[in-house]
Design a protein around this motif. Structure first.
Motif, PDB file in Angstrom:
ATOM      1  N   GLN A   9       0.770  -1.077  -0.089  1.00 24.90           N
ATOM      2  CA  GLN A   9      -0.064  -0.054   0.140  1.00 24.90           C
ATOM      3  C   GLN A   9       0.960   1.205  -0.103  1.00 24.90           C
ATOM      4  O   GLN A   9       1.854   1.418   0.896  1.00 24.90           O
ATOM      5  CB  GLN A   9      -0.929   0.038   1.299  1.00 24.90           C
ATOM      6  N   TYR A  10       0.688   2.319  -0.781  1.00 27.64           N
ATOM      7  CA  TYR A  10       1.413   3.444  -1.120  1.00 27.64           C
ATOM      8  C   TYR A  10       2.904   3.464  -0.996  1.00 27.64           C
ATOM      9  O   TYR A  10       3.471   4.257  -0.979  1.00 27.64           O
ATOM     10  CB  TYR A  10       0.908   4.499   0.148  1.00 27.64           C
ATOM     11  N   GLY A  11       3.298   2.186  -1.603  1.00 30.58           N
ATOM     12  CA  GLY A  11       4.816   2.062  -1.871  1.00 30.58           C
ATOM     13  C   GLY A  11       5.028   2.304  -3.497  1.00 30.58           C
ATOM     14  O   GLY A  11       3.956   2.815  -4.116  1.00 30.58           O
ATOM     15  N   ARG A  12       6.111   2.017  -3.769  1.00 27.59           N
ATOM     16  CA  ARG A  12       6.358   2.231  -5.237  1.00 27.59           C
ATOM     17  C   ARG A  12       5.585   1.411  -6.305  1.00 27.59           C
ATOM     18  O   ARG A  12       5.144   1.997  -7.233  1.00 27.59           O
ATOM     19  CB  ARG A  12       7.894   1.703  -5.386  1.00 27.59           C
ATOM     20  N   SER A  13       4.890   0.344  -5.754  1.00 28.65           N
ATOM     21  CA  SER A  13       3.902  -0.172  -6.564  1.00 28.65           C
ATOM     22  C   SER A  13       2.613   0.785  -6.883  1.00 28.65           C
ATOM     23  O   SER A  13       1.935   0.415  -7.932  1.00 28.65           O
ATOM     24  CB  SER A  13       3.535  -1.276  -6.107  1.00 28.65           C
ATOM     25  N   PHE A  14       2.461   1.753  -6.127  1.00 33.62           N
ATOM     26  CA  PHE A  14       1.406   2.755  -6.371  1.00 33.62           C
ATOM     27  C   PHE A  14       1.322   3.073  -7.874  1.00 33.62           C
ATOM     28  O   PHE A  14       0.483   3.659  -8.332  1.00 33.62           O
ATOM     29  CB  PHE A  14       1.587   3.748  -5.244  1.00 33.62           C
ATOM     30  N   ARG A  15       2.835   3.342  -8.259  1.00 36.84           N
ATOM     31  CA  ARG A  15       3.000   3.848  -9.635  1.00 36.84           C
ATOM     32  C   ARG A  15       2.458   3.193 -10.685  1.00 36.84           C
ATOM     33  O   ARG A  15       1.549   3.420 -11.574  1.00 36.84           O
ATOM     34  CB  ARG A  15       4.361   3.859  -9.923  1.00 36.84           C
ATOM     35  N   VAL A  16       2.338   1.624 -10.495  1.00 35.87           N
ATOM     36  CA  VAL A  16       2.048   0.661 -11.364  1.00 35.87           C
ATOM     37  C   VAL A  16       0.251   0.803 -11.071  1.00 35.87           C
ATOM     38  O   VAL A  16      -0.253   0.647 -12.158  1.00 35.87           O
ATOM     39  CB  VAL A  16       2.595  -0.777 -11.173  1.00 35.87           C
ATOM     40  N   LEU A  17      -0.133   0.673 -10.030  1.00 35.22           N
ATOM     41  CA  LEU A  17      -1.431   0.676  -9.868  1.00 35.22           C
ATOM     42  C   LEU A  17      -2.261   2.041 -10.443  1.00 35.22           C
ATOM     43  O   LEU A  17      -3.239   1.797 -11.074  1.00 35.22           O
ATOM     44  CB  LEU A  17      -1.898   0.773  -8.222  1.00 35.22           C
ATOM     45  N   GLU A 105      13.569   7.515  -9.178  1.00 28.57           N
ATOM     46  CA  GLU A 105      14.227   6.502  -8.416  1.00 28.57           C
ATOM     47  C   GLU A 105      15.301   7.079  -7.493  1.00 28.57           C
ATOM     48  O   GLU A 105      15.383   6.761  -6.416  1.00 28.57           O
ATOM     49  CB  GLU A 105      14.666   5.172  -9.372  1.00 28.57           C
ATOM     50  N   THR A 106      16.054   8.117  -7.907  1.00 23.20           N
ATOM     51  CA  THR A 106      17.100   8.935  -7.093  1.00 23.20           C
ATOM     52  C   THR A 106      16.118   9.209  -5.935  1.00 23.20           C
ATOM     53  O   THR A 106      16.408   9.180  -4.634  1.00 23.20           O
ATOM     54  CB  THR A 106      17.596   9.965  -7.856  1.00 23.20           C
ATOM     55  N   GLN A 107      15.088   9.963  -6.094  1.00 24.08           N
ATOM     56  CA  GLN A 107      14.356  10.614  -5.046  1.00 24.08           C
ATOM     57  C   GLN A 107      13.717   9.057  -4.061  1.00 24.08           C
ATOM     58  O   GLN A 107      13.596   9.553  -2.989  1.00 24.08           O
ATOM     59  CB  GLN A 107      13.267  11.470  -5.632  1.00 24.08           C
ATOM     60  N   ALA A 108      13.095   8.341  -4.799  1.00 24.11           N
ATOM     61  CA  ALA A 108      12.579   7.236  -4.106  1.00 24.11           C
ATOM     62  C   ALA A 108      13.779   6.525  -3.081  1.00 24.11           C
ATOM     63  O   ALA A 108      13.082   6.049  -2.109  1.00 24.11           O
ATOM     64  CB  ALA A 108      11.804   6.257  -4.899  1.00 24.11           C
ATOM     65  N   LEU A 139      17.002  14.683  -0.092  1.00 23.85           N
ATOM     66  CA  LEU A 139      15.785  14.681  -0.544  1.00 23.85           C
ATOM     67  C   LEU A 139      15.261  15.962  -0.518  1.00 23.85           C
ATOM     68  O   LEU A 139      14.633  16.367  -2.095  1.00 23.85           O
ATOM     69  CB  LEU A 139      14.786  14.049   0.590  1.00 23.85           C
ATOM     70  N   ARG A 140      15.501  17.074   0.051  1.00 26.89           N
ATOM     71  CA  ARG A 140      14.983  18.478  -0.039  1.00 26.89           C
ATOM     72  C   ARG A 140      15.686  18.836  -1.362  1.00 26.89           C
ATOM     73  O   ARG A 140      15.008  19.626  -2.170  1.00 26.89           O
ATOM     74  CB  ARG A 140      15.264  19.287   1.097  1.00 26.89           C
ATOM     75  N   GLN A 141      16.854  18.843  -1.492  1.00 30.99           N
ATOM     76  CA  GLN A 141      17.452  19.018  -2.884  1.00 30.99           C
ATOM     77  C   GLN A 141      16.835  18.441  -4.158  1.00 30.99           C
ATOM     78  O   GLN A 141      16.591  19.113  -5.194  1.00 30.99           O
ATOM     79  CB  GLN A 141      18.863  18.872  -2.888  1.00 30.99           C
ATOM     80  N   THR A 142      16.577  17.209  -4.127  1.00 23.89           N
ATOM     81  CA  THR A 142      15.680  16.586  -5.228  1.00 23.89           C
ATOM     82  C   THR A 142      14.391  17.463  -5.459  1.00 23.89           C
ATOM     83  O   THR A 142      14.002  17.599  -6.816  1.00 23.89           O
ATOM     84  CB  THR A 142      15.372  15.166  -5.155  1.00 23.89           C
ATOM     85  N   ILE A 165       3.557   9.863 -13.549  1.00 25.35           N
ATOM     86  CA  ILE A 165       3.056   8.791 -12.819  1.00 25.35           C
ATOM     87  C   ILE A 165       4.108   8.359 -11.883  1.00 25.35           C
ATOM     88  O   ILE A 165       4.038   7.859 -10.672  1.00 25.35           O
ATOM     89  CB  ILE A 165       2.512   7.561 -13.604  1.00 25.35           C
ATOM     90  N   MET A 166       5.406   8.169 -12.185  1.00 21.60           N
ATOM     91  CA  MET A 166       6.602   7.740 -11.408  1.00 21.60           C
ATOM     92  C   MET A 166       6.517   8.691 -10.140  1.00 21.60           C
ATOM     93  O   MET A 166       7.345   8.184  -9.363  1.00 21.60           O
ATOM     94  CB  MET A 166       7.680   7.744 -12.192  1.00 21.60           C
ATOM     95  N   MET A 167       6.158   9.859 -10.274  1.00 18.25           N
ATOM     96  CA  MET A 167       6.466  10.839  -9.232  1.00 18.25           C
ATOM     97  C   MET A 167       5.238  10.566  -8.106  1.00 18.25           C
ATOM     98  O   MET A 167       5.324  11.205  -7.134  1.00 18.25           O
ATOM     99  CB  MET A 167       6.469  12.013  -9.450  1.00 18.25           C
ATOM    100  N   GLY A 168       4.338   9.931  -8.543  1.00 11.94           N
ATOM    101  CA  GLY A 168       3.112   9.659  -7.546  1.00 11.94           C
ATOM    102  C   GLY A 168       3.362   9.149  -6.060  1.00 11.94           C
ATOM    103  O   GLY A 168       3.112  10.016  -5.270  1.00 11.94           O
ATOM    104  N   PHE A 169       4.143   8.216  -6.116  1.00  9.87           N
ATOM    105  CA  PHE A 169       4.521   7.732  -4.780  1.00  9.87           C
ATOM    106  C   PHE A 169       5.567   8.890  -3.949  1.00  9.87           C
ATOM    107  O   PHE A 169       5.338   9.020  -2.880  1.00  9.87           O
ATOM    108  CB  PHE A 169       5.416   6.357  -5.030  1.00  9.87           C
ATOM    109  N   ASN A 170       6.431   9.333  -4.795  1.00 10.66           N
ATOM    110  CA  ASN A 170       7.613  10.462  -4.089  1.00 10.66           C
ATOM    111  C   ASN A 170       6.771  11.294  -3.593  1.00 10.66           C
ATOM    112  O   ASN A 170       6.999  11.731  -2.412  1.00 10.66           O
ATOM    113  CB  ASN A 170       8.337  10.709  -5.082  1.00 10.66           C
ATOM    114  N   LEU A 171       5.838  11.986  -4.127  1.00  4.87           N
ATOM    115  CA  LEU A 171       4.978  13.189  -3.608  1.00  4.87           C
ATOM    116  C   LEU A 171       4.059  12.923  -2.545  1.00  4.87           C
ATOM    117  O   LEU A 171       3.392  13.789  -1.945  1.00  4.87           O
ATOM    118  CB  LEU A 171       4.580  14.047  -4.655  1.00  4.87           C
TER     119      LEU A 171
END
Length: 222
Positions: A9-17, A105-108, A139-142, A165-171
């Motif tokens: 739940q709400y991990g990187r796999s959220f991107r795929v979901l 992925e750098t951010q994640a 993280l703040r710099q990214t 979509i790749m940024m959805g988990f990150n934000l």
């Protein structure tokens, strides 16, 4: 054949979901979500170790295909089912598209480190304040780099793409560690993500998050 998503739940796999909702789950013959809790025996059982060499999420199974790694899955599903969400070789935006896919992925990876130190290492373990402070600063710099480069509604001038979509988990996760008030463009960008119908459907499948036990994790005192 139904697409099976091995998911936290709400991990990187959220991107795929989220991506499957943007494409339309009916395009895959439906979606079967197999949910895991990090750190439990369930991740060592069932199909996950076979599908994911690292025994981590996300992983998918669909019509004989088995894949892991969120970026690879996103790129593959876009290329095979939703080319309008990608940028093909030769497209002027292709380099920027690929860079943002991998920037995610750098951010994640920094978020993952903070999750490990601040959520998994519960008392009596104490994360080293200097390391946490440095990781939060990175993280703040990214986030600052995104803030400075986000000129329009989406990462690419031509519009919404799988890079967003790749940024959805990150934000979703970054605000637990970095105060977002200094990033007004990113806050507006996050709100645009959340307003998309497909994003809302993905969040509806997720339900209330169960991972973080507070709204913000400050850097621990030395």
């Amino acid at each position: 054949m139904t697409l099976t998503l091995h998911h936290v739940q709400y991990g990187r796999s959220f991107r795929v979901l989220w991506l499957t909702e943007e494409i339309g789950v009916d395009r895959f013959g439906g979606l079967d979500v197999v949910e895991y809790r990090i750190g439990t025996a369930g991740m060592r059982e069932g199909a996950l170790p076979r599908v994911s060499p690292a025994m981590r999420i996300p992983a998918i199974e669909h019509d004989g295909l088995e894949m892991s790694e969120s970026g690879a899955i996103v790129q593959h599903l876009v290329e095979t089912h939703a080319p309008q969400l990608g940028r093909a070789p030769g497209d002027a935006e292709r380099p920027a598209y690929l860079q943002w896919i991998h920037y995610a992925e750098t951010q994640a990876s920094l978020i993952e480190q903070l999750n490990l130190m601040m959520v998994f290492l519960r008392p009596p373990a104490k994360p080293p304040a200097t390391v946490v402070k440095l990781t939060v600063a990175r993280l703040r710099q990214t986030l600052r780099g995104m803030e400075e480069r986000l000129a329009g509604d989406w990462l690419l001038p031509s519009g919404f793409s799988a890079a967003d979509i790749m940024m959805g988990f990150n934000l979703f996760a970054a605000p637990y560690y970095v105060k977002m008030d200094e990033f007004p463009r990113l806050l507006a960008y996050k709100a645009r993500m959340e307003a998309r119908d497909a994003h809302r459907r993905a969040v509806g499948r997720e339900g209330p998050q169960r991972f973080y036990d507070r709204d913000f994790y400050p850097v621990p005192e030395a």
